[in-house]
Design a protein around this motif. Sequence first.
Motif, PDB file in Angstrom:
ATOM      1  N   ILE A   1       0.826  -1.218   0.000  1.00 37.79           N
ATOM      2  CA  ILE A   1       0.000   0.000   0.000  1.00 37.79           C
ATOM      3  C   ILE A   1       0.851   1.255   0.000  1.00 37.79           C
ATOM      4  O   ILE A   1       0.506   2.263  -0.606  1.00 37.79           O
ATOM      5  CB  ILE A   1      -0.939   0.023   1.238  1.00 37.79           C
ATOM      6  CG1 ILE A   1      -1.852  -1.193   1.219  1.00 37.79           C
ATOM      7  CG2 ILE A   1      -1.796   1.269   1.264  1.00 37.79           C
ATOM      8  CD1 ILE A   1      -2.555  -1.408   2.513  1.00 37.79           C
ATOM      9  N   GLU A   2       1.990   1.198   0.685  1.00 42.66           N
ATOM     10  CA  GLU A   2       2.844   2.386   0.769  1.00 42.66           C
ATOM     11  C   GLU A   2       3.659   2.596  -0.502  1.00 42.66           C
ATOM     12  O   GLU A   2       3.705   3.687  -1.051  1.00 42.66           O
ATOM     13  CB  GLU A   2       3.822   2.259   1.966  1.00 42.66           C
ATOM     14  CG  GLU A   2       3.152   2.022   3.317  1.00 42.66           C
ATOM     15  CD  GLU A   2       2.293   3.203   3.749  1.00 42.66           C
ATOM     16  OE1 GLU A   2       2.684   4.359   3.463  1.00 42.66           O
ATOM     17  OE2 GLU A   2       1.232   2.980   4.367  1.00 42.66           O
ATOM     18  N   THR A   3       4.311   1.517  -0.989  1.00 40.74           N
ATOM     19  CA  THR A   3       5.285   1.687  -2.078  1.00 40.74           C
ATOM     20  C   THR A   3       4.742   1.327  -3.461  1.00 40.74           C
ATOM     21  O   THR A   3       5.304   1.734  -4.471  1.00 40.74           O
ATOM     22  CB  THR A   3       6.511   0.794  -1.825  1.00 40.74           C
ATOM     23  OG1 THR A   3       6.096  -0.587  -1.927  1.00 40.74           O
ATOM     24  CG2 THR A   3       7.113   1.029  -0.457  1.00 40.74           C
ATOM     25  N   GLY A   4       3.670   0.518  -3.509  1.00 47.02           N
ATOM     26  CA  GLY A   4       3.145   0.073  -4.808  1.00 47.02           C
ATOM     27  C   GLY A   4       3.910  -1.103  -5.394  1.00 47.02           C
ATOM     28  O   GLY A   4       3.603  -1.579  -6.478  1.00 47.02           O
ATOM     29  N   ALA A   5       4.929  -1.593  -4.659  1.00 48.00           N
ATOM     30  CA  ALA A   5       5.721  -2.727  -5.160  1.00 48.00           C
ATOM     31  C   ALA A   5       4.918  -4.023  -5.049  1.00 48.00           C
ATOM     32  O   ALA A   5       4.143  -4.207  -4.106  1.00 48.00           O
ATOM     33  CB  ALA A   5       7.004  -2.844  -4.348  1.00 48.00           C
ATOM     34  N   SER A   6       5.125  -4.931  -6.035  1.00 50.31           N
ATOM     35  CA  SER A   6       4.441  -6.226  -5.995  1.00 50.31           C
ATOM     36  C   SER A   6       4.917  -7.033  -4.806  1.00 50.31           C
ATOM     37  O   SER A   6       6.111  -7.025  -4.482  1.00 50.31           O
ATOM     38  CB  SER A   6       4.738  -7.014  -7.269  1.00 50.31           C
ATOM     39  OG  SER A   6       4.053  -6.413  -8.332  1.00 50.31           O
ATOM     40  N   LEU A   7       3.982  -7.749  -4.179  1.00 48.12           N
ATOM     41  CA  LEU A   7       4.320  -8.526  -2.984  1.00 48.12           C
ATOM     42  C   LEU A   7       4.324 -10.024  -3.291  1.00 48.12           C
ATOM     43  O   LEU A   7       3.572 -10.485  -4.164  1.00 48.12           O
ATOM     44  CB  LEU A   7       3.299  -8.249  -1.875  1.00 48.12           C
ATOM     45  CG  LEU A   7       3.317  -6.826  -1.291  1.00 48.12           C
ATOM     46  CD1 LEU A   7       2.114  -6.608  -0.383  1.00 48.12           C
ATOM     47  CD2 LEU A   7       4.617  -6.584  -0.520  1.00 48.12           C
ATOM     48  N   PRO A   8       5.127 -10.792  -2.574  1.00 48.80           N
ATOM     49  CA  PRO A   8       5.165 -12.240  -2.775  1.00 48.80           C
ATOM     50  C   PRO A   8       3.923 -12.912  -2.165  1.00 48.80           C
ATOM     51  O   PRO A   8       3.186 -12.282  -1.388  1.00 48.80           O
ATOM     52  CB  PRO A   8       6.425 -12.666  -2.032  1.00 48.80           C
ATOM     53  CG  PRO A   8       6.608 -11.638  -0.964  1.00 48.80           C
ATOM     54  CD  PRO A   8       6.080 -10.352  -1.539  1.00 48.80           C
ATOM     55  N   PRO A   9       3.688 -14.191  -2.488  1.00 49.05           N
ATOM     56  CA  PRO A   9       2.564 -14.922  -1.896  1.00 49.05           C
ATOM     57  C   PRO A   9       2.584 -14.829  -0.368  1.00 49.05           C
ATOM     58  O   PRO A   9       3.659 -14.788   0.242  1.00 49.05           O
ATOM     59  CB  PRO A   9       2.795 -16.372  -2.348  1.00 49.05           C
ATOM     60  CG  PRO A   9       3.585 -16.248  -3.606  1.00 49.05           C
ATOM     61  CD  PRO A   9       4.446 -15.033  -3.433  1.00 49.05           C
ATOM     62  N   GLY A  10       1.390 -14.790   0.231  1.00 51.21           N
ATOM     63  CA  GLY A  10       1.283 -14.787   1.683  1.00 51.21           C
ATOM     64  C   GLY A  10       1.374 -13.425   2.342  1.00 51.21           C
ATOM     65  O   GLY A  10       1.160 -13.286   3.529  1.00 51.21           O
ATOM     66  N   LYS A  11       1.691 -12.377   1.550  1.00 51.83           N
ATOM     67  CA  LYS A  11       1.799 -11.028   2.125  1.00 51.83           C
ATOM     68  C   LYS A  11       0.534 -10.228   1.803  1.00 51.83           C
ATOM     69  O   LYS A  11       0.046 -10.260   0.679  1.00 51.83           O
ATOM     70  CB  LYS A  11       3.013 -10.283   1.544  1.00 51.83           C
ATOM     71  CG  LYS A  11       4.339 -10.858   1.997  1.00 51.83           C
ATOM     72  CD  LYS A  11       4.711 -10.333   3.369  1.00 51.83           C
ATOM     73  CE  LYS A  11       6.078 -10.848   3.818  1.00 51.83           C
ATOM     74  NZ  LYS A  11       6.124 -11.174   5.229  1.00 51.83           N
ATOM     75  N   GLN A  12       0.058  -9.488   2.810  1.00 49.90           N
ATOM     76  CA  GLN A  12      -1.154  -8.690   2.602  1.00 49.90           C
ATOM     77  C   GLN A  12      -0.852  -7.362   1.924  1.00 49.90           C
ATOM     78  O   GLN A  12       0.099  -6.679   2.276  1.00 49.90           O
ATOM     79  CB  GLN A  12      -1.851  -8.415   3.935  1.00 49.90           C
ATOM     80  CG  GLN A  12      -3.081  -7.517   3.776  1.00 49.90           C
ATOM     81  CD  GLN A  12      -3.797  -7.246   5.081  1.00 49.90           C
ATOM     82  OE1 GLN A  12      -4.653  -8.001   5.489  1.00 49.90           O
ATOM     83  NE2 GLN A  12      -3.429  -6.169   5.751  1.00 49.90           N
ATOM     84  N   GLY A  13      -1.675  -7.009   0.934  1.00 49.06           N
ATOM     85  CA  GLY A  13      -1.542  -5.715   0.268  1.00 49.06           C
ATOM     86  C   GLY A  13      -2.807  -5.425  -0.513  1.00 49.06           C
ATOM     87  O   GLY A  13      -3.815  -6.112  -0.351  1.00 49.06           O
ATOM     88  N   GLU A  14      -2.736  -4.420  -1.397  1.00 46.67           N
ATOM     89  CA  GLU A  14      -3.912  -4.067  -2.196  1.00 46.67           C
ATOM     90  C   GLU A  14      -4.002  -4.965  -3.423  1.00 46.67           C
ATOM     91  O   GLU A  14      -2.998  -5.195  -4.103  1.00 46.67           O
ATOM     92  CB  GLU A  14      -3.848  -2.606  -2.650  1.00 46.67           C
ATOM     93  CG  GLU A  14      -5.090  -2.200  -3.436  1.00 46.67           C
ATOM     94  CD  GLU A  14      -5.062  -0.762  -3.955  1.00 46.67           C
ATOM     95  OE1 GLU A  14      -6.136  -0.239  -4.284  1.00 46.67           O
ATOM     96  OE2 GLU A  14      -3.965  -0.180  -4.040  1.00 46.67           O
ATOM     97  N   LEU A  15      -5.208  -5.468  -3.706  1.00 42.45           N
ATOM     98  CA  LEU A  15      -5.401  -6.292  -4.895  1.00 42.45           C
ATOM     99  C   LEU A  15      -5.600  -5.375  -6.111  1.00 42.45           C
ATOM    100  O   LEU A  15      -6.431  -4.470  -6.085  1.00 42.45           O
ATOM    101  CB  LEU A  15      -6.614  -7.206  -4.715  1.00 42.45           C
ATOM    102  CG  LEU A  15      -6.795  -8.284  -5.794  1.00 42.45           C
ATOM    103  CD1 LEU A  15      -7.321  -9.575  -5.176  1.00 42.45           C
ATOM    104  CD2 LEU A  15      -7.749  -7.834  -6.898  1.00 42.45           C
ATOM    105  N   CYS A  16      -4.809  -5.617  -7.147  1.00 44.98           N
ATOM    106  CA  CYS A  16      -4.925  -4.862  -8.403  1.00 44.98           C
ATOM    107  C   CYS A  16      -5.171  -5.848  -9.540  1.00 44.98           C
ATOM    108  O   CYS A  16      -4.723  -6.998  -9.485  1.00 44.98           O
ATOM    109  CB  CYS A  16      -3.639  -4.092  -8.701  1.00 44.98           C
ATOM    110  SG  CYS A  16      -3.231  -2.880  -7.441  1.00 44.98           S
TER     111      CYS A  16
END
Length: 554
Positions: A377-392
Amino acid sequence: MANALNFTMGGLLEDIARRFPDNDALVYPDRGLRYSYRQFDALTDRVAKGLLKLGVGKGDHVAIWATNVPEWVVLMFATGKIGAVLVTVNTSYKSAELEYILEQSDATTLFLVQGFKDTDYVATVGEVIPELQTSQPGKLDSKKLPFLKNLVFLGGGAPAGMLAYDEIERLGAQVADAELAAAKAALEPHEVINMQYTSGTTGFPKGVMLTHHNIINNGFNIGECMKFTEKDRLCIPVPFFHCFGCVLGVLACVTHGSAMVPVETFNPEAVLKTVEAEKCTAVHGVPTMFIAELEHPAFRKYDLSTLRSGIMAGSPCPIEVMKRVIRDMNCSEITIAYGQTESSPVITQTRTDDPIELRVATVGRALPDVEVKIVDIETGASLPPGKQGELCTRGYLVMKGYYKLPEETARAIDAEGWLHTGDLAVMDENGYCKITGRIKNMIIRGGENIYPREIEEFLYSHPKVSDVQVYGVPDRKYGEQVMAAVKLKEGDSCTEQEIKDFCRGRIANYKIPYYVKFVDEYPMTASGKIQKFKLREMAIQELHLEEAAALETA
């Protein structure tokens, strides 16, 4: 897209009517109404001609304010055949919301039924458009709504200033086949055909522009996930004005030559009765609908043995409810879908052959030809499996944009074409997603998206209200209920009932705060931001909602 359907709405229906002419297309058992695909195609042609005669053409905006009546589905394809944009109006809306949408959408035509529940649509339209009483049908001149010319009544005996729906077909008889053929030939699949209003954090609904290509391909892939064929029969009790009704319902069927069996307004026994009478193989619903069906006293007396699949969506799906639908409703291949209007709407869906734990605990994986990523959410970088973030998400499903709101569109869709959903999610290594929360505190009550800011803006107009914070609290039946924490002006006193009465008739009933709490201050961060999650936590304790808060959902 390797397997894209490159049709317009009219082209799709004509293709299916050629392939499955005698299949049931649209069935209303209680009305004794049954159209085959051949008949339905011919009927939508006649209504499309009537619209042309009325002066409706490509790019014009046609609003519909109605329950799941047969004319709704007819108009979806009749407008599609001439390139008019269907603007769907929430059946729960009241005067202020109707006026806003008619004005913002530049609608030239409004189709409406007499009313729904406690709202008389005809009287409401009279309030919004006082000129209607003295105007000739088709010649409205409204100061507030300069675009609006035609009001068409879906029912017998048109009120003053309105045209009767039956007239449309009669007008169509005066239009040559060649004129309709020319209108169809002028269309292109990537043109906007459907506009649905979704509220935003700005507090006002935004018109999501969807194309033929968006919704036809989304509907097709949704049907594929349920393994639909021309032998399937889908009971549709979810409203057509939502993508759930018109894409997951209507278009999942039409793209496969399956039968549509709508329920006009949701009633749990009507759904059970319809499934049995029409031997439906699939049924859709939000969790609250499935709960109402399972808990209906007459549930056991209905034969649901023909059921196989369907979709539970619209709000977080309790795992226990999902298991009961599989076990007690014979829906061994029920699926869960997740998405939003801006993505036509489905982004991810479970598959009929997924193991049960994936089908009850996740919202599935991306539809074919759809990309999904989870970003920080802060950086916009893609996250690996298992990490919470924004779905795009990215692909054919992303909307054209919000009508007349270019800045809002740019905020939702980034420069690389990714739609930012605002939802928090975790994806596993196989692409299966769990929705874990919402960045912007949206409330989902029984499948209705409610945006706190819209209700807050409205409550600020109350003469005694100094400040208000609206948020969702857990609810066993609806998933969430609306709660308002109200600060009164110095020296004023007010009751919970007074706040509710102020809302009644002016905003949709489902948006009216279920709980009202009067406060002197709000929990704040060090930088002075109000912490709604703390208000929610306090409410769970004070209202003893711990059990509802602990319900597990996908």
